[in-house]
Design a protein around this motif. Structure first.
Motif: not given
Length: 249
Positions: A28-34, A19-23, A7-11
């Motif tokens: 499970q991949v999330f792209i973050t924005k700051v 994202k597409t490749l790892l999924e 159940g671990q995720l990559f941010a």
């Protein structure tokens, strides 16, 4: 599947195609924005708030962070200096071309700005975004690295990048500035390889500038600077996730 069983995720920050490749490999991949020009503190708080929401939405509490450039500093601050992580915990941080010891290019920009303020009269106070000051070598070494102490429960990994620019490369001017100010240290046009070192240093991306890391051909170079394998950038990120999996993350 590399991480779905526990159940671990990559941010991951913003790289095209990652994202597409790892999924497709079961991650499970999330792209973050700051905020682009915010302070490290502001950017870290934005990342913290997002991870809190993602943890609740995905019902997953453990994250491995992969960060490029200043994102690595945001992540370090998040891990060490933002308390009360109610819904999640960080297992590891992998940084790529992050100026952990500052950037000579930031030194140059700040020096030029302060000099211009003295010679160009203005009726209004002019400000340089605080992030430029926070990326200077003095700030990073004399303040940030002394007040943002690594969490012993988190594993830290890092990579750097270096190249020698042709005259037409957009990073040629900044590469030259850093080369001159650092007395010839290898760099990617924004960050020296030396500054990229943090935690366990896993290697150098050879022949890449600071933005090639988004999705270009490159060579991976071990800490000895000896090329060990030709690899396209998408495969490099698979390499990162495989390395984390092999280490139990």
């Amino acid at each position: 599947s590399i991480f779905s069983d526990n159940g671990q995720l990559f941010a991951i920050d913003y790289w095209i195609g990652i994202k597409t490749l790892l999924e497709s490999k079961g991650c499970q991949v999330f792209i973050t924005k700051v905020p682009s020009f915010g302070s490290i503190e502001l950017r870290s708080l934005a990342l913290h708030n997002l991870l809190e929401k993602l943890a609740l939405k995905s019902k997953t509490s453990q994250f491995n962070l992969i960060a490029h450039s200043m994102g690595g500093l945001d992540s370090r601050y998040l891990i060490s200096n933002i308390p009360n992580k109610k819904n999640y915990e960080i297992l590891s941080l992998t940084t790529i071309s992050t100026p952990h010891h500052g950037s000579e290019m930031a030194d140059f920009v700040v020096d030029q700005f302060e000099s211009l303020k003295k010679i160009i009269p203005t009726t209004k106070e002019t400000y340089l975004p605080i992030c430029f000051y926070q990326l200077t070598t003095n700030y990073m070494n004399e303040y940030f690295n002394k007040t943002v102490v690594d969490d012993p429960k988190v594993k830290y990994f890092s990579y750097g990048a270096m190249f020698t620019p042709n005259w037409y490369n957009v990073f040629k001017p900044s590469w030259q500035i850093i080369n001159d100010k650092s007395k010839g240290k290898p760099n990617d046009g924004m960050v020296t390889v030396e500054s990229s070192h943090w935690g366990t240093y896993l290697g150098t991306l050879y022949g890449l500038d600071h933005l090639d890391i988004i999705n270009w051909q490159n060579k991976l170079v071990a800490p000895s600077k000896t090329p060990i394998v030709n690899i396209d950038i998408l495969q490099f990120y698979l390499f990162i996730t495989h390395n984390l999996g092999q280490r139990g993350f």
